[in-house]
Motif scaffolding. Structure first.
Motif, PDB file in Angstrom:
ATOM      1  N   VAL A   1      -0.090   0.669 -10.397  1.00 13.82           N
ATOM      2  CA  VAL A   1      -1.086   0.963  -9.375  1.00 13.82           C
ATOM      3  C   VAL A   1      -2.418   0.340  -9.784  1.00 13.82           C
ATOM      4  O   VAL A   1      -2.876   0.519 -10.920  1.00 13.82           O
ATOM      5  N   ARG A   2      -3.030  -0.365  -8.876  1.00 14.17           N
ATOM      6  CA  ARG A   2      -4.293  -1.028  -9.185  1.00 14.17           C
ATOM      7  C   ARG A   2      -5.390   0.011  -9.373  1.00 14.17           C
ATOM      8  O   ARG A   2      -5.627   0.841  -8.499  1.00 14.17           O
ATOM      9  N   SER A   3      -6.067  -0.049 -10.519  1.00 12.66           N
ATOM     10  CA  SER A   3      -7.080   0.951 -10.834  1.00 12.66           C
ATOM     11  C   SER A   3      -8.477   0.377 -10.895  1.00 12.66           C
ATOM     12  O   SER A   3      -9.463   1.118 -10.833  1.00 12.66           O
TER      13      SER A   3
ATOM     14  N   GLU B   1       0.862  -1.176   0.000  1.00 16.05           N
ATOM     15  CA  GLU B   1       0.000   0.000   0.000  1.00 16.05           C
ATOM     16  C   GLU B   1       0.896   1.223   0.000  1.00 16.05           C
ATOM     17  O   GLU B   1       1.756   1.374   0.865  1.00 16.05           O
ATOM     18  N   ASP B   2       0.707   2.114  -0.994  1.00 20.91           N
ATOM     19  CA  ASP B   2       1.590   3.272  -1.083  1.00 20.91           C
ATOM     20  C   ASP B   2       1.079   4.422  -0.208  1.00 20.91           C
ATOM     21  O   ASP B   2      -0.044   4.361   0.319  1.00 20.91           O
ATOM     22  N   PRO B   3       1.882   5.478  -0.027  1.00 16.76           N
ATOM     23  CA  PRO B   3       1.490   6.594   0.859  1.00 16.76           C
ATOM     24  C   PRO B   3       0.291   7.391   0.368  1.00 16.76           C
ATOM     25  O   PRO B   3      -0.244   8.223   1.103  1.00 16.76           O
ATOM     26  N   TRP B   4      -0.132   7.141  -0.889  1.00 16.18           N
ATOM     27  CA  TRP B   4      -1.233   7.908  -1.463  1.00 16.18           C
ATOM     28  C   TRP B   4      -2.546   7.125  -1.460  1.00 16.18           C
ATOM     29  O   TRP B   4      -3.505   7.495  -2.114  1.00 16.18           O
ATOM     30  N   GLY B   5      -2.554   6.018  -0.738  1.00 11.43           N
ATOM     31  CA  GLY B   5      -3.772   5.230  -0.612  1.00 11.43           C
ATOM     32  C   GLY B   5      -3.984   4.211  -1.707  1.00 11.43           C
ATOM     33  O   GLY B   5      -5.058   3.615  -1.798  1.00 11.43           O
TER      34      GLY B   5
END
Length: 273
Positions: A265-267, A216-220
């Protein structure tokens, strides 16, 4: 008299396995020593008496592996490299659509120069999507690369690469890669087969692909890592630049090595039909 048993633990693809546990058992089944591998996969246990030992390697997500070590004196006993097989096959990302993050990804290419060294460059402008299917072998990849974004840290060379002798960026500004065939290669890697269209020519291309995990990245967002490698023959795309030195050695090699370090990034959880 005592001795040391040493080993290096790695995955089937040769990557060091950090944190694997080496347990040394006597012939009577008693535990004699236990140690963990370091960042290079190296591990050792010392102060072992003469005798025959069973060495068991364990690591989370990998099948246990056993070796026999015979200690006959004070000399170290090396078990060499021990390859740990992943339990359940190669890891896979969560199904869904993943968008390539160009700001945290790299597409690099290298060719031999004068037959003695390599010239490396990178494409700085690209986009792409990865569709991970529930049946991983039905997954697909599509990517577009702006050929004029080639950067080898040398303007004169980059201008030459953009000319019609190489990428011909004016007539063919975009290279496209499409893949729809994923097959297991080892317990760590996959084979990704597709087509690369460059300079108006479509050529089958096969890449060795490794999935590096998710965070999980810092941008959610949910972020996955991939690394793919392969080789291209420039003549297949009509790039026939063949200037040679007086010795007959080609100025530029005909084979290009490609390395892709990709973050995506999963979209979406939806896979289109």
């Amino acid at each position: 008299m005592s001795a040391t048993i040493t080993a290096r633990v790695a995955t089937s693809s040769g990557r060091p396995l950090d944190g694997a546990v080496m347990t040394v058992m006597s012939q009577a089944g008693e535990q004699q020593a236990i140690a963990r591998t370091d960042g290079d996969g190296a591990v050792s246990v010392a102060d072992l008496d003469t005798g025959t030992y069973t060495v068991v390697i364990t690591a989370e997500g990998y099948q246990p592996t056993a070796r026999v070590a015979v200690v006959t004196g004070s000399s170290p006993v090396s078990l060499g490299e021990i390859a740990a097989a992943r339990a359940g096959g190669a890891p896979v990302p969560v199904p869904g659509r993943w968008d390539i993050d160009p700001g945290h990804s790299a597409i690099e290419i290298s060719v031999r120069h004068f037959g003695i060294a390599s010239i490396k460059g990178r494409f700085t402008d690209f986009t792409g999507q990865i569709e991970v299917a529930d049946d991983i072998e039905k997954s697909s990849v599509v990517a577009e690369i702006k050929t004029a974004s080639i950067d080898t840290d040398n303007k004169t060379r980059d201008d030459h690469l953009r000319s019609d002798a190489f990428f011909d960026t004016e007539q063919h500004p975009v290279a496209e890669f499409r893949a729809g065939q994923v097959r297991p290669a080892t317990d760590e890697t996959w084979t990704l087969s597709g087509t690369l269209s460059l300079r108006g020519t479509a050529v089958p291309v096969t890449l060795d692909l490794a999935y590096l995990g998710e965070v999980e990245d810092p941008w959610g967002g949910q972020r996955a890592g991939f690394r793919a490698t392969g080789t291209l023959q420039r003549n297949d795309f009509g790039i026939s630049f063949d200037d040679k030195l007086i010795s007959g050695v080609a100025q530029i090699g005909s084979t290009a090595k490609v390395v892709l370090d990709i973050q995506a990034v999963r979209s979406s959880t939806h896979i289109s039909d």
